[in-house]
Design a protein around this motif. Structure first.
Motif, PDB file in Angstrom:
ATOM      1  N   ASP A 290      13.124  11.706 -14.291  1.00  0.00           N
ATOM      2  CA  ASP A 290      12.018  11.712 -15.247  1.00  0.00           C
ATOM      3  C   ASP A 290      10.649  11.570 -14.567  1.00  0.00           C
ATOM      4  O   ASP A 290       9.625  11.474 -15.243  1.00  0.00           O
ATOM      5  CB  ASP A 290      12.203  10.606 -16.292  1.00  0.00           C
ATOM      6  N   GLY A 291      10.617  11.559 -13.237  1.00  0.00           N
ATOM      7  CA  GLY A 291       9.358  11.461 -12.524  1.00  0.00           C
ATOM      8  C   GLY A 291       8.867  10.055 -12.294  1.00  0.00           C
ATOM      9  O   GLY A 291       7.726   9.861 -11.870  1.00  0.00           O
ATOM     10  N   SER A 292       9.719   9.060 -12.514  1.00  0.00           N
ATOM     11  CA  SER A 292       9.354   7.678 -12.219  1.00  0.00           C
ATOM     12  C   SER A 292       9.852   7.308 -10.818  1.00  0.00           C
ATOM     13  O   SER A 292      10.686   8.009 -10.236  1.00  0.00           O
ATOM     14  CB  SER A 292       9.965   6.725 -13.252  1.00  0.00           C
ATOM     15  N   LEU A 293       9.327   6.209 -10.296  1.00  0.00           N
ATOM     16  CA  LEU A 293       9.696   5.738  -8.961  1.00  0.00           C
ATOM     17  C   LEU A 293      10.338   4.365  -9.083  1.00  0.00           C
ATOM     18  O   LEU A 293       9.758   3.452  -9.674  1.00  0.00           O
ATOM     19  CB  LEU A 293       8.450   5.660  -8.077  1.00  0.00           C
ATOM     20  N   THR A 294      11.538   4.217  -8.541  1.00  0.00           N
ATOM     21  CA  THR A 294      12.246   2.942  -8.628  1.00  0.00           C
ATOM     22  C   THR A 294      12.520   2.411  -7.226  1.00  0.00           C
ATOM     23  O   THR A 294      12.764   3.177  -6.285  1.00  0.00           O
ATOM     24  CB  THR A 294      13.581   3.088  -9.379  1.00  0.00           C
ATOM     25  N   LEU A 295      12.485   1.091  -7.103  1.00  0.00           N
ATOM     26  CA  LEU A 295      12.722   0.428  -5.820  1.00  0.00           C
ATOM     27  C   LEU A 295      14.110  -0.193  -5.823  1.00  0.00           C
ATOM     28  O   LEU A 295      14.492  -0.872  -6.777  1.00  0.00           O
ATOM     29  CB  LEU A 295      11.666  -0.656  -5.590  1.00  0.00           C
ATOM     30  N   HIS A 296      14.852   0.034  -4.731  1.00  0.00           N
ATOM     31  CA  HIS A 296      16.228  -0.458  -4.614  1.00  0.00           C
ATOM     32  C   HIS A 296      16.329  -1.361  -3.389  1.00  0.00           C
ATOM     33  O   HIS A 296      16.097  -0.922  -2.258  1.00  0.00           O
ATOM     34  CB  HIS A 296      17.209   0.704  -4.478  1.00  0.00           C
TER      35      HIS A 296
ATOM     36  N   GLU B 295       0.829  -1.203   0.000  1.00  0.00           N
ATOM     37  CA  GLU B 295       0.000   0.000   0.000  1.00  0.00           C
ATOM     38  C   GLU B 295       0.866   1.258   0.000  1.00  0.00           C
ATOM     39  O   GLU B 295       0.542   2.247  -0.674  1.00  0.00           O
ATOM     40  CB  GLU B 295      -0.928   0.003   1.217  1.00  0.00           C
ATOM     41  N   LEU B 296       1.962   1.247   0.745  1.00  0.00           N
ATOM     42  CA  LEU B 296       2.874   2.386   0.750  1.00  0.00           C
ATOM     43  C   LEU B 296       3.437   2.632  -0.644  1.00  0.00           C
ATOM     44  O   LEU B 296       3.509   3.773  -1.120  1.00  0.00           O
ATOM     45  CB  LEU B 296       4.009   2.138   1.754  1.00  0.00           C
ATOM     46  N   TRP B 297       3.823   1.572  -1.330  1.00  0.00           N
ATOM     47  CA  TRP B 297       4.353   1.683  -2.700  1.00  0.00           C
ATOM     48  C   TRP B 297       3.300   2.287  -3.632  1.00  0.00           C
ATOM     49  O   TRP B 297       3.600   3.203  -4.405  1.00  0.00           O
ATOM     50  CB  TRP B 297       4.800   0.311  -3.175  1.00  0.00           C
ATOM     51  N   ARG B 298       2.076   1.810  -3.533  1.00  0.00           N
ATOM     52  CA  ARG B 298       1.026   2.310  -4.424  1.00  0.00           C
ATOM     53  C   ARG B 298       0.682   3.765  -4.117  1.00  0.00           C
ATOM     54  O   ARG B 298       0.451   4.553  -5.044  1.00  0.00           O
ATOM     55  CB  ARG B 298      -0.209   1.418  -4.305  1.00  0.00           C
ATOM     56  N   ALA B 299       0.642   4.113  -2.845  1.00  0.00           N
ATOM     57  CA  ALA B 299       0.370   5.507  -2.477  1.00  0.00           C
ATOM     58  C   ALA B 299       1.488   6.421  -2.971  1.00  0.00           C
ATOM     59  O   ALA B 299       1.236   7.518  -3.491  1.00  0.00           O
ATOM     60  CB  ALA B 299       0.204   5.629  -0.969  1.00  0.00           C
ATOM     61  N   ALA B 300       2.719   5.981  -2.804  1.00  0.00           N
ATOM     62  CA  ALA B 300       3.852   6.777  -3.277  1.00  0.00           C
ATOM     63  C   ALA B 300       3.821   6.925  -4.795  1.00  0.00           C
ATOM     64  O   ALA B 300       4.083   8.018  -5.327  1.00  0.00           O
ATOM     65  CB  ALA B 300       5.164   6.132  -2.833  1.00  0.00           C
ATOM     66  N   GLN B 301       3.486   5.868  -5.502  1.00  0.00           N
ATOM     67  CA  GLN B 301       3.373   5.955  -6.956  1.00  0.00           C
ATOM     68  C   GLN B 301       2.321   6.981  -7.371  1.00  0.00           C
ATOM     69  O   GLN B 301       2.532   7.767  -8.299  1.00  0.00           O
ATOM     70  CB  GLN B 301       3.016   4.583  -7.542  1.00  0.00           C
ATOM     71  N   ALA B 302       1.182   6.976  -6.675  1.00  0.00           N
ATOM     72  CA  ALA B 302       0.115   7.921  -7.008  1.00  0.00           C
ATOM     73  C   ALA B 302       0.576   9.357  -6.791  1.00  0.00           C
ATOM     74  O   ALA B 302       0.291  10.248  -7.607  1.00  0.00           O
ATOM     75  CB  ALA B 302      -1.125   7.621  -6.172  1.00  0.00           C
ATOM     76  N   CYS B 303       1.304   9.605  -5.711  1.00  0.00           N
ATOM     77  CA  CYS B 303       1.780  10.957  -5.428  1.00  0.00           C
ATOM     78  C   CYS B 303       2.837  11.406  -6.428  1.00  0.00           C
ATOM     79  O   CYS B 303       2.833  12.558  -6.888  1.00  0.00           O
ATOM     80  CB  CYS B 303       2.359  11.024  -4.009  1.00  0.00           C
ATOM     81  N   VAL B 304       3.737  10.493  -6.772  1.00  0.00           N
ATOM     82  CA  VAL B 304       4.772  10.836  -7.749  1.00  0.00           C
ATOM     83  C   VAL B 304       4.140  11.132  -9.103  1.00  0.00           C
ATOM     84  O   VAL B 304       4.486  12.104  -9.785  1.00  0.00           O
ATOM     85  CB  VAL B 304       5.815   9.706  -7.846  1.00  0.00           C
TER      86      VAL B 304
END
Length: 570
Positions: A179-185, A54-63
């Motif tokens: 570029d406004g994308s979100l990547t997980l490391h 859920e945190l990942w999806r919320a962060a994606q929506a905000c980004v």
């Protein structure tokens, strides 16, 4: 942001975490939007994810919506770094609260732990107790419900001399790309796969085995070098401070410029056979000699050495009494709920009312400090609580007898377990006591100017003497801190009509002349100017400047537009 875009964003956030956990009304969001000590501002929403997915999806929506994001855990910070500071955030602001993500996993037989972003220090202490282990930090911030990840992101120092700043090279985090994308490391050293939601789901559900955990012996899960580093008493550099490049690495020191999903940390063997000494003196050079001798000559470092000046003692005594009582009688596990209730109460009936009511109620609490501490307060200006391990007790007794032999200049006593617990607790309610004083004396107090300062390790004249023109502007100057690390918390309660910003800048000039670094362990928040090296670190990990923009008085603009003009670079 246009209303239609707000509506679209809120729909996405609701889809990610559920309607109940997307807060939008001013009353519901108030406790998240106002800092514990400083900072406040509006927000489009406060989002409270209940899983890492859920945190990942919320962060994606905000980004994707190009809103500014502030990550927040317990909201116990002292410099406003996890709350809004005004209303001028690009695209508007969303606060993502991680308090529901408080799971942790003890791994490698208790020698390490895996903490999610809402894990509290108190929860970690409890989980490690059956293993005979303890976390990097124990009493202090843990009393206020502070989070483990927050400590790492802020390089929090804590009271324990041997351990230095909270630090790890093992973390799982998301980064906003240019570029406004979100990547997980995934740098946890745990094999979780490659797909982001699969990886996060496996952590959520603990679907990994001991075989998936790499020992990662070539990467640090705490600052291994600090014990030797703090012993270098002739260095003209401080032992620890937030802009120190030694401890800036990915999540460590990131100050909300990354979205941290988990950290992996070392734990430490709990030392149960310890002795605590209470020391009083009116000659500060005696404390200097104690510090230098123990750091230079003793085979084992002491565990803790906490300092209080007499004014800090008195303000904590009078304005921290109810907090002392609450921690002692109710335990630290209930404090986050009490703080949340306090924030809701103030949101409805007015800021500061709860503090005034609790201060009034504190008058009926019986004396909470041991008689011997009371006696020392009458006799001495400077107070030190020294905790040592079993193997150091005999040598400490000899040294203390020489430096603090008794009489009206310097003395010491060996604490009973009850006296030791009360002494440390009294020390740790000092920071909140200054906030209470301000709330009770609004007609007299303009504000609190709070600094946490790291003096060079070779400092001998550590006691500050304010110039008369600055002293005249203060009602009280409170000094307390971690003496052996030469880290001091300095809270100035300034008189009505004083300009807090001008007062603070005058203090900075004094500190610069002494070779001090600041902040030492609470991070820059919105009170301090980030040093060029720290600002550059922020730019490197958040190139789009979408996470916690403006921290440390840096640029708030996307892609760091105007950074040079704002002073981010020399």
């Amino acid at each position: 942001m246009a209303p239609v875009r707000d509506t679209q964003l809120l729909a996405s956030l609701t889809a990610a975490v559920g309607k109940r956990h997307v807060l939008t009304s001013p009353r519901a969001t108030a406790r998240f939007r106002k800092g514990y000590r400083t900072g406040e501002g509006p927000a489009i929403a406060v989002v409270r994810p209940g899983s890492l997915v859920e945190l990942w999806r919320a962060a994606q929506a905000c980004v994707a919506a190009d809103v500014s994001i502030i990550m927040q855990a317990s909201n116990t910070g002292l410099t406003g770094g996890s709350t809004p500071d005004g209303a001028d955030y690009p695209g508007g602001l969303v606060i993502i609260s991680t308090t529901r993500l408080d799971a942790l996993k003890v791994i490698r037989g208790g020698e390490q732990v895996l903490c999610l972003p809402g894990t509290t220090l108190y929860g970690l202490e409890q989980a490690l107790r059956p293993f005979g282990r303890e976390p990097h930090s124990v009493i202090g911030s843990s009393c206020l419900g502070a989070s483990v990840v927050g400590g790492v992101c802020n390089n929090s120092g804590g009271s324990l001399i041997r351990r230095g700043p909270a630090y790890t090279q093992l973390a799982l985090y998301a980064q906003v790309q240019p570029d406004g994308s979100l990547t997980l490391h995934n740098h946890l050293g745990i094999d979780l796969g490659d797909d982001p939601e699969t990886m996060l789901s496996r952590l959520d559900l603990e679907r990994y085995t001991a075989a998936d955990i790499d020992p990662a012996d070539d990467r640090w899960a705490h600052d291994h070098s600090y014990a030797a580093h703090v012993r270098d008493i002739d260095s003209d550099a401080p032992a620890r401070f937030n802009a120190d490049p030694r401890c800036l690495f990915e999540a460590a020191g990131s100050a909300g410029k990354l979205i941290v999903f988990a950290v992996r940390l070392d734990t430490f063997a709990r030392e149960d056979e310890t002795t605590t000494f209470y020391i009083g003196t009116s000659e500060p050079n005696r404390l200097t000699d104690l510090r230098r001798t123990m750091l230079r000559d003793f085979d084992t470092l002491p565990i803790a050495g906490e300092y209080m000046h007499e004014v800090a003692f008195d303000v904590a005594d009078r304005y921290g009494r109810d907090m002392f009582f609450a921690i002692e009688r109710l335990g630290t596990d209930r404090l986050p709920a009490l703080f949340a209730a306090k924030s809701r109460f103030d949101g409805v009936l007015g800021s500061g009312l709860s503090d005034r009511l609790m201060q009034w109620a504190g008058r009926f609490i019986p004396d909470h400090l041991p008689p011997r501490m009371r006696e020392y307060r009458r006799r001495f200006v400077h107070h030190l609580i020294l905790k040592v391990p079993r193997e150091q007790v005999a040598a400490a007794r000899v040294l203390l007898a020489m430096l603090f032999p008794g009489g009206e200049i310097a003395d010491h006593f060996e604490c009973t377990p009850t006296e030791a617990a009360k002494a440390f607790l009294h020390r740790f309610v000092a920071a909140g006591a200054a906030v209470r004083y301000r709330a009770v004396h609004r007609d007299e107090v303009e504000d609190i100017v709070a600094l946490d300062v790291a003096l060079p390790r070779n400092t001998r004249e550590w006691q500050e003497t304010l110039p008369p023109e600055l002293a005249a502007q203060t009602i009280h100057a409170l000094y307390y801190g971690h003496f052996f690390c030469q880290v001091f918390h300095q809270d100035y309660i300034v008189r009505k009509g004083t300009g807090p910003l001008a007062f603070e800048h005058a203090l900075w000039a004094l500190l610069d002349a002494r070779g001090a670094q600041y902040p030492a362990e609470h991070n820059v928040g919105h009170l301090y100017i980030a040093k060029p090296s720290l600002a550059q670190f922020y730019r490197s990990i958040d190139p789009r400047n979408q996470l916690n923009p403006g921290i440390g008085h840096t640029s708030r603009e996307r892609d760091w537009a105007g950074a040079e003009a704002s002073g981010d670079h020399p």
